[in-house]
Design an enzyme around this catalytic site. Structure first.
Site, short mmCIF file in Angstrom:
data_model
loop_
_atom_site.label_atom_id
_atom_site.label_comp_id
_atom_site.label_asym_id
_atom_site.label_seq_id
_atom_site.Cartn_x
_atom_site.Cartn_y
_atom_site.Cartn_z
N ASP A 157 36.45 51.92 38.00
CA ASP A 157 37.85 51.52 37.78
C ASP A 157 38.00 51.05 36.33
O ASP A 157 37.47 50.01 35.95
CB ASP A 157 38.21 50.40 38.75
N ILE A 214 49.62 47.18 39.13
CA ILE A 214 49.04 47.68 40.38
C ILE A 214 50.13 48.31 41.24
O ILE A 214 49.93 49.35 41.86
CB ILE A 214 48.33 46.54 41.15
N GLY A 215 51.32 47.68 41.26
CA GLY A 215 52.43 48.25 42.01
C GLY A 215 52.83 49.62 41.51
O GLY A 215 53.05 50.55 42.29
N ARG A 253 39.23 39.17 38.74
CA ARG A 253 38.46 38.23 37.94
C ARG A 253 39.36 37.47 36.99
O ARG A 253 40.44 37.94 36.60
CB ARG A 253 37.39 38.97 37.13
N THR A 256 42.85 39.12 36.09
CA THR A 256 43.30 40.25 36.91
C THR A 256 43.13 39.86 38.38
O THR A 256 42.73 38.74 38.69
CB THR A 256 42.44 41.50 36.63
N CYS A 257 43.43 40.80 39.27
CA CYS A 257 43.28 40.50 40.70
C CYS A 257 41.82 40.26 41.07
O CYS A 257 41.52 39.61 42.06
CB CYS A 257 43.87 41.62 41.53
N SER A 272 33.28 46.54 37.95
CA SER A 272 34.55 46.53 38.68
C SER A 272 34.31 46.48 40.18
O SER A 272 33.26 46.91 40.68
CB SER A 272 35.37 47.77 38.35
#
Length: 418
Positions: free
Chosen positions: A118, A197-198, A60, A57-58, A113
């Protein structure tokens, strides 16, 4: 500490790196896109690893799995990303057995997180495990563990307020925009990238800004159109990116590209521009800051923002940890039973063999031998003996592996490792 091994020489490990020690640039080197994750799983299978799954992920990139040595997993990560072993050693972590189990519980429940509470990571864990299982890389241990973590996540979300107020990087980005851009409802907002995420950022923007001037651009236009249809937004072609950048007051970049897609060369600005880069690796070149009026904010900066809501969440950490402990104890008890069950079954079989041999001998030696009574008594004795051994192995303080080895040596047992 128990090793939760698949074979006598394999241990359960968690290896990886996260926002805690690795900056966005380093995380970008080790990030894995869909193709890289598939290649990693295929390589793991070819190298004889039996159980493993990956999350990237962004915040990890991690591998969870069984191996004889953690370097087997580190090698897989480095060979399928742009990271090196030297880079990994500087910022990474390696957890083994109980520590690896505890780490996965904390990650999956949002306690580890970047923004406390989150819960977006749990879907990444679920998807990573599903892909591993589809490739035959998920054993019973891993499946039970992931299900226990998912159960903990749901229970914490439902029974505590640790996620109250919707915390995530996407939510934090919208809060930042609202606080720093006056009259946000009338500004031109451009969202570039419609991944998870977008999408979340877009939904939060619509909900909290009431802005009707949001434009979406994605390399695959139909994905942007699908999201825009839900939210009644504008979609432009990827080829028009440079034009839309000039119109925008705020740009949110959330693409999965491996290299920067926006730099100062394509910006021809006539007004101030706020750019939020929510991508890993970074998708906005730092050189945009050379331009007057440009403000560039990366997700790591957003995660450092603390508000009253976030501080309040910290009060619910003990309740969340208690839930984790309860479910984790059930899982560990299961692993112990699963581990020693073959030994107890083999012990019972061995004692029954001794019993049958002895009853046969005594029936020939003793006149009027009551074989039926002897069978009942001896079977009850065997049941009591094996129950004593099982209770010993269930005990929290028991060194299970050592005890199993001792029982197998004393009774000369042959067990099949499951």
């Amino acid at each position: 500490m128990e090793n939760h091994n698949v074979s006598k020489h394999q241990f359960f490990y968690s290896i990886g790196l996260s926002y805690k020690k690795a900056d966005a640039e380093t995380r970008g080197k080790f990030s894995l896109d869909t193709l890289a994750k598939t290649r990693l799983l295929e390589q793991a299978k070819n190298e004889g690893i039996q159980s493993l799954f990956v999350t990237s992920t962004c915040n990890r990139t991690e591998i969870y799995g069984h191996a004889e040595h953690p370097y087997q997993l580190i090698k897989l990560l480095c060979e399928n990303s742009n990271g090196t072993v030297e880079d990994f050693q500087k910022v990474a972590y390696v957890y083994k057995s109980q520590e690896a189990i505890q780490h996965l519980f904390r990650v999956g429940t949002g306690l580890d997180s970047q923004i406390l509470g989150d819960f977006e990571i749990i879907s990444q864990i679920r998807n990573g495990f599903a892909e591993a299982r589809a490739m035959g890389l998920a054993n019973a241990f891993l499946e039970r563990l992931v299900n226990a973590v998912i159960q903990s996540s749901k229970k914490i979300k439902n029974e505590t307020e640790i996620s109250s107020g919707a915390t995530s990087v996407s939510f934090a980005s919208v809060q930042y925009i609202i606080k720093n851009v006056p009259d946000i409802g009338n500004k031109n907002i451009l969202l570039f990238g419609t991944g998870k995420i977008g999408r979340n950022t877009c939904e939060n923007l619509v909900k909290h800004t009431k802005n009707e001037h949001i434009t979406l651009i994605n390399r695959t236009k139909d994905k942007a159109e699908k999201l825009a249809g839900k939210l009644n937004l504008i979609v432009k072609d990827y080829s028009e990116l440079h034009i839309e950048l000039q119109k925008a007051d705020v740009v949110v970049v959330a693409t999965g590209a491996q290299n920067p897609t926006i730099d100062k060369a394509i910006l021809n600005l006539k007004k101030p521009l706020l750019i939020l880069d929510l991508s890993i690796p970074k998708n906005v070149n730092e050189n945009v800051k050379d331009l007057e009026g440009v403000t560039l904010i990366h997700m790591d900066h957003l995660s450092q923002m603390t508000d009253e809501t976030l501080e309040n969440r910290k009060a619910h950490i003990p309740a969340a940890e208690a839930i984790i402990e309860e479910i984790k104890e059930e899982f560990v008890a299961w692993t112990k039973i699963r581990k020693f069950a073959p030994t107890i079954n083999a012990l019972k079989e061995k004692l029954n063999t001794i019993k049958n041999s002895e009853l046969d001998f005594q029936s020939k030696k003793i006149s009027n031998f009551n074989e039926e009574q002897a069978e009942i008594i001896s079977s009850r004795i065997i049941q009591k003996i094996t129950t004593h051994f099982a209770n010993h192995l269930k005990n929290e303080d028991t060194m299970v592996d050592e005890s199993i080895d001792w029982i197998e040596k004393v009774f000369q047992l042959e067990t099949v490792t499951k």
